[in-house]
Motif scaffolding. Structure first.
Motif, PDB file in Angstrom:
ATOM      1  N   UNK A  90       0.897  -1.095   0.008  1.00  0.00           N
ATOM      2  CA  UNK A  90       0.056  -0.101  -0.155  1.00  0.00           C
ATOM      3  C   UNK A  90       0.851   1.429   0.005  1.00  0.00           C
ATOM      4  N   UNK A  91       1.768   1.179   0.655  1.00  0.00           N
ATOM      5  CA  UNK A  91       2.829   2.411   0.739  1.00  0.00           C
ATOM      6  C   UNK A  91       3.581   2.825  -0.555  1.00  0.00           C
ATOM      7  N   UNK A  92       4.062   1.386  -1.046  1.00  0.00           N
ATOM      8  CA  UNK A  92       4.622   1.659  -2.481  1.00  0.00           C
ATOM      9  C   UNK A  92       3.810   1.973  -3.648  1.00  0.00           C
ATOM     10  N   UNK A  93       2.412   1.891  -3.490  1.00  0.00           N
ATOM     11  CA  UNK A  93       1.286   2.491  -4.490  1.00  0.00           C
ATOM     12  C   UNK A  93       1.225   4.024  -4.184  1.00  0.00           C
ATOM     13  N   UNK A  94       1.277   4.430  -2.891  1.00  0.00           N
ATOM     14  CA  UNK A  94       1.055   5.600  -2.278  1.00  0.00           C
ATOM     15  C   UNK A  94       2.623   6.608  -2.896  1.00  0.00           C
ATOM     16  N   UNK A  95       3.564   5.701  -2.600  1.00  0.00           N
ATOM     17  CA  UNK A  95       4.851   6.424  -3.226  1.00  0.00           C
ATOM     18  C   UNK A  95       5.018   6.698  -4.658  1.00  0.00           C
ATOM     19  N   UNK A  96       4.498   5.637  -5.140  1.00  0.00           N
ATOM     20  CA  UNK A  96       4.611   5.471  -6.711  1.00  0.00           C
ATOM     21  C   UNK A  96       3.615   6.333  -7.530  1.00  0.00           C
ATOM     22  N   UNK A 101      -2.725   7.546   1.439  1.00  0.00           N
ATOM     23  CA  UNK A 101      -2.251   6.169   1.807  1.00  0.00           C
ATOM     24  C   UNK A 101      -3.602   5.160   1.953  1.00  0.00           C
ATOM     25  N   UNK A 102      -4.744   5.744   2.448  1.00  0.00           N
ATOM     26  CA  UNK A 102      -5.905   4.829   2.367  1.00  0.00           C
ATOM     27  C   UNK A 102      -6.179   4.359   1.103  1.00  0.00           C
ATOM     28  N   UNK A 103      -5.908   5.250  -0.072  1.00  0.00           N
ATOM     29  CA  UNK A 103      -6.345   4.628  -1.142  1.00  0.00           C
ATOM     30  C   UNK A 103      -5.276   3.700  -1.568  1.00  0.00           C
ATOM     31  N   UNK A 104      -3.985   3.794  -1.333  1.00  0.00           N
ATOM     32  CA  UNK A 104      -2.815   3.088  -1.645  1.00  0.00           C
ATOM     33  C   UNK A 104      -3.156   1.693  -1.004  1.00  0.00           C
ATOM     34  N   UNK A 105      -3.591   1.403   0.119  1.00  0.00           N
ATOM     35  CA  UNK A 105      -3.976   0.278   0.865  1.00  0.00           C
ATOM     36  C   UNK A 105      -5.306  -0.415   0.322  1.00  0.00           C
ATOM     37  N   UNK A 157      -4.543   2.189 -10.730  1.00  0.00           N
ATOM     38  CA  UNK A 157      -4.572   1.190  -9.716  1.00  0.00           C
ATOM     39  C   UNK A 157      -3.720   0.282 -10.190  1.00  0.00           C
ATOM     40  N   UNK A 158      -2.290   0.276  -9.629  1.00  0.00           N
ATOM     41  CA  UNK A 158      -1.259  -0.259 -10.120  1.00  0.00           C
ATOM     42  C   UNK A 158      -1.211  -1.785  -9.777  1.00  0.00           C
ATOM     43  N   UNK A 159      -2.011  -1.931  -8.678  1.00  0.00           N
ATOM     44  CA  UNK A 159      -2.214  -3.409  -7.979  1.00  0.00           C
ATOM     45  C   UNK A 159      -3.629  -4.188  -8.276  1.00  0.00           C
ATOM     46  N   UNK A 186       7.363  -0.277  -9.925  1.00  0.00           N
ATOM     47  CA  UNK A 186       7.883  -0.845  -8.669  1.00  0.00           C
ATOM     48  C   UNK A 186       6.662  -1.925  -8.151  1.00  0.00           C
ATOM     49  N   UNK A 187       5.353  -1.516  -8.314  1.00  0.00           N
ATOM     50  CA  UNK A 187       4.261  -2.239  -8.047  1.00  0.00           C
ATOM     51  C   UNK A 187       4.265  -3.420  -8.535  1.00  0.00           C
ATOM     52  N   UNK A 188       4.596  -3.494 -10.028  1.00  0.00           N
ATOM     53  CA  UNK A 188       4.672  -4.681 -11.118  1.00  0.00           C
ATOM     54  C   UNK A 188       5.686  -5.744 -10.334  1.00  0.00           C
TER      55      UNK A 188
END
Ligand SMILES: NC(=O)c1ccc[n+]([C@@H]2O[C@H](COP(=O)([O-])OP(=O)(O)OC[C@H]3O[C@@H](n4cnc5c(N)ncnc54)[C@H](O)[C@@H]3O)[C@@H](O)[C@H]2O)c1
Length: 511
Positions: A90-96, A101-105, A157-159, A186-188
Motif C-alpha cells: 500500500x505504501x509503494x502504491x502511494x509512493x509511486x 495512503x488509505x487509497x494505496x492500501x 490502480x497499479x495493483x 515498482x508495483x509490477x
C-alpha cells in the motif's frame, strides 16, 4: 531475484527467470510527490516481449491440463502474500502513484478481493446444462481457455487492475504476458515477486516492464489470443481497432470517462456535497470514474455551490503518506501540463472560475516536496452547450464544471448523456421516481444513487458503454473474454435424430 528500490536495476520476469532481457535501455520510477527516483528498471523491447510470448505459448499446454482447482491454488498463495504485505505494498502504491495512503492500501485490498473471487470461482459451476429439442440428446456448454492473454494496465490502480485481468485469465487456464504501466513498475516488480514466490510454473506468468512500444509488441503479436486493456480511450481505441480486425483475436478494453453527478431539487444537500467532493477530488481526480461535471437543479444551485466551493477552496492537498491528506499530487509533469490545458480550455470557452488552486501556494506544499507534481482543485460554472469541448473531453484531474439546469430529471439526464463517454454517474435525490428514471436512462455502465460515483466491488460488473469501452475486463465478464465456449450435444440413442424436424433419412438414387 531482484526486488529493490534505490539504484539496483530491477528486471523482467520471463519463463520463471528474472532477466535483463535485451537490456539495452533502462528507466526510472519517479515519486510524483517529491520527484526523486524510487527505483530503476530495465526497459522492455520487442525482443523481450517476443521471449515472454514464446514462454507463454509453450506453457499453455500443461497449464490448461491442470484442474481449475489446482490452478487456483497458486492464486491462493498470492492472496496470502497480498494480505501479508498489505502495508508495505500500500505504501509503494502511494509512493509511486501519489494516491493518499488509505487509497494505496485499498488498491491492494481490491486486488486480494479479485484473487479471492477468481480462485473461489474455480469451485463453482462453469458452463450450462441446456435442454435439447430431441429427447435422447444431452446438450450443454463448456468453456475452454483461449490460450495466451496479453494484459496491459494503467498506472492509477497499479495493483488492483492487473489482478482484475490476470487472476481470471490464469484460473481459466490461460497463460499471461503482462506489461505494467511505465509510471508504476515498482508495483509490477512486487507482484511478479509474488508469482515467483507462489511457484507458478515457468512461462505461465510473464512480466515485461516498459512503455507503449512494449505494449504494442504484445497486442500486435499473433500468438496473443486475447488482449485485456485498461487505460485511455486513445490507446484503447487503437488496440480495439487493430486487434478486433484480426480473425480469432479478441480485445476487451476499458477506457476513460467524463462522468457526471445530477443533484436534483429533491436532493439531500449534505449527501450531495459530500458525494461531489469525493467524486471530484479523491485520487486528485485521476480515477476513470472521477466526476468532472456536476449538474445541479436551479432550486438548490446557489446553496450547493456555496457549500461545495467552500470545501474545494480548502481541501487538504499534501504528502500521500500522511493520513491527514485528502489529495496527493498528479502523476507526472506532463500530466500537470495536460490539466493546465484543460483549465485554460474551460476559460477560453467562457467558464466563470470559482476556485483556482491549480498552482498551489508555497505554504500549501509540504516541506521537502517542492519538486512534486502539485495541482489543486479547479472549479468553474458554465452555461451548458452541446458544443463545449470542456464538457466532453476527459481531463483526468481535479477539474470540475458546475452546470445549472431547470426543468425535470429528463432534462438533467439529457445533459448528463451528452458526452462521447459512458462510464460512471450518480444521481442525488430523495425521490425514487427521479432515481429510477436516472437508472433506466443514464447511458453508463456504473450508476450510483445518493453516493459518490467512485468505488467498485469486484463481484459487480465494472465497465462502461460508448467510448468508455466494452465492459469486459472484470469479474464474470472477463471470463467471456478469456474463454471459448463449446456447445456440446451428445446422442444417447442408437438413432440419429435432428432438431427442427430435419429429416435424418438417407435416400438412395434408386428409391
Ligand atoms: N475504465 C476503467 O476501468 C479504467 C480504470 C483506470 C483507468 N482508466 C483510464 O486510464 C487512463 C489513465 O491511465 P494511463 O495514463 O496509464 O493510460 P494509457 O492509455 O496512457 O496507458 C495504459 C497502458 O497502455 C500502455 N500503452 C500505451 N500506448 C500503447 C500502445 N500503443 N499499445 C499498447 N499499449 C500501450 C501504457 O504503457 C500503459 O501500460 C484514463 O483515461 C482513465 O480514465 C480506465
Amino acid at each position: 531475484m531482484s526486488h529493490q528500490s534505490g539504484t539496483q536495476l530491477n528486471q523482467h520476469y520471463i519463463d520463471g527467470e528474472w532477466t535483463d532481457g535485451d537490456g539495452s535501455d533502462t528507466f526510472a520510477s519517479e515519486s510524483p510527490a517529491t520527484g526523486e527516483t524510487l527505483a530503476e528498471f530495465t526497459r522492455g523491447t520487442e525482443a523481450d516481449v517476443d521471449a515472454a510470448l514464446a514462454a507463454a505459448d509453450e506453457a499453455t499446454e500443461e497449464w490448461r491440463e491442470l484442474s481449475y482447482i489446482d490452478r487456483a491454488e497458486y492464486l491462493w498463495e498470492i492472496y496470502h502474500e497480498l494480505r501479508d504485505r498489505h502495508q508495505e505494498l500500500g505504501e509503494v502504491v502511494s509512493k509511486e502513484c501519489g494516491k493518499e495512503i488509505s487509497e494505496g492500501k485499498a488498491d491492494v485490498t481490491e486486488a486480494w478481493h479479485m484473487v479471492e473471487w477468481a480462485a473461489g470461482n474455480a469451485r463453482h459451476p462453469h458452463g450450462d446444462v441446456v435442454p435439447s429439442e430431441v429427447g435422447d440428446k444431452d446438450a450443454y456448454m463448456r468453456r475452454k481457455p483461449r490460450g495466451v492473454v496479453g494484459c496491459i494496465t494503467p498506472w492509477n490502480f497499479p495493483v488492483a487492475i492487473p489482478f482484475w485481468h490476470m487472476a481470471i485469465a490464469l484460473v481459466e487456464g490461460n497463460t499471461v504476458v503482462w506489461k505494467p504501466a511505465e509510471q508504476t513498475p515498482w508495483c509490477g516488480q512486487i507482484i511478479a515477486e509474488m508469482f515467483d514466490d507462489a511457484g507458478i510454473p515457468d512461462g505461465v506468468f510473464n512480466m515485461v516492464q516498459g512503455f507503449g512500444d512494449a505494449g504494442a509488441a504484445i497486442t500486435d503479436d499473433e500468438r496473443v489470443d486475447t488482449v485485456l486493456f485498461t487505460g485511455s480511450a486513445e490507446v484503447g481505441q487503437e488496440i480495439a481497432s487493430k486487434v478486433g480486425g484480426e480473425p480469432g483475436k479478441l480485445a476487451a478494453c476499458e477506457m476513460g470517462g467524463k462522468n457526471g453527478i445530477i443533484i436534483t431539487e429533491e436532493a439531500d444537500l449534505d449527501i450531495a456535497v459530500h458525494s461531489a467532493i469525493m467524486s471530484s477530488f479523491k485520487t486528485t481526480g485521476q480515477r476513470c470514474v472521477s466526476s468532472e461535471r456536476l449538474i445541479v437543479h436551479t432550486d438548490v444551485y446557489d446553496e450547493f455551490k456555496e457549500r461545495y466551493v467552500e470545501i474545494a477552496e480548502d481541501v487538504a492537498v499534501g504528502d500521500p503518506l500522511e493520513e491527514s491528506t485528502f489529495m496527493g499530487p498528479a502523476i507526472e509533469p506532463e500530466h500537470v501540463e495536460k490539466i493546465r490545458k484543460h483549465n485554460e480550455l474551460a476559460e477560453q470557452e467562457g467558464a466563470n472560475v470559482l476556485v483556482d488552486r491549480f498552482e498551489l501556494g508555497e505554504d500549501e506544499i509540504p516541506d521537502g516536496h517542492e519538486d512534486g507534481n502539485w495541482v489543486g482543485p479547479f472549479v468553474y460554472e458554465i452555461e451548458y452547450d452541446t458544443d463545449l469541448r470542456c464538457l466532453k473531453e476527459e481531463c483526468f484531474g481535479p477539474h470540475v464544471a458546475l452546470l445549472e439546469y431547470e426543468g425535470d430529471i429528463e432534462d438533467a439526464v439529457e445533459i448528463h448523456n451528452d458526452t462521447p463517454y459512458g462510464l460512471a454517474g450518480a444521481v442525488i435525490s430523495e425521490d425514487y421516481r427521479q432515481i429510477n428514471y436516472f437508472r433506466d436512462h443514464a447511458e453508463i455502465g456504473l450508476a450510483y444513487a445518493n453516493l459518490p460515483c467512485i468505488g467498485a466491488e469486484v463481484h459487480l460488473p465494472f465497465g462502461g458503454v460508448k467510448k468508455s469501452g466494452n465492459g469486459y475486463p472484470s469479474a464474470r465478464e472477463a471470463i467471456e473474454a478469456v474463454t471459448e465456449r463449446t456447445a456440446w450435444t451428445m446422442n444417447n440413442s442408437k438413432d440419429i435424430q435432428m432438431a427442427q424436424g430435419l429429416s435424418a433419412d438417407i435416400t438412395m438414387q434408386d428409391d
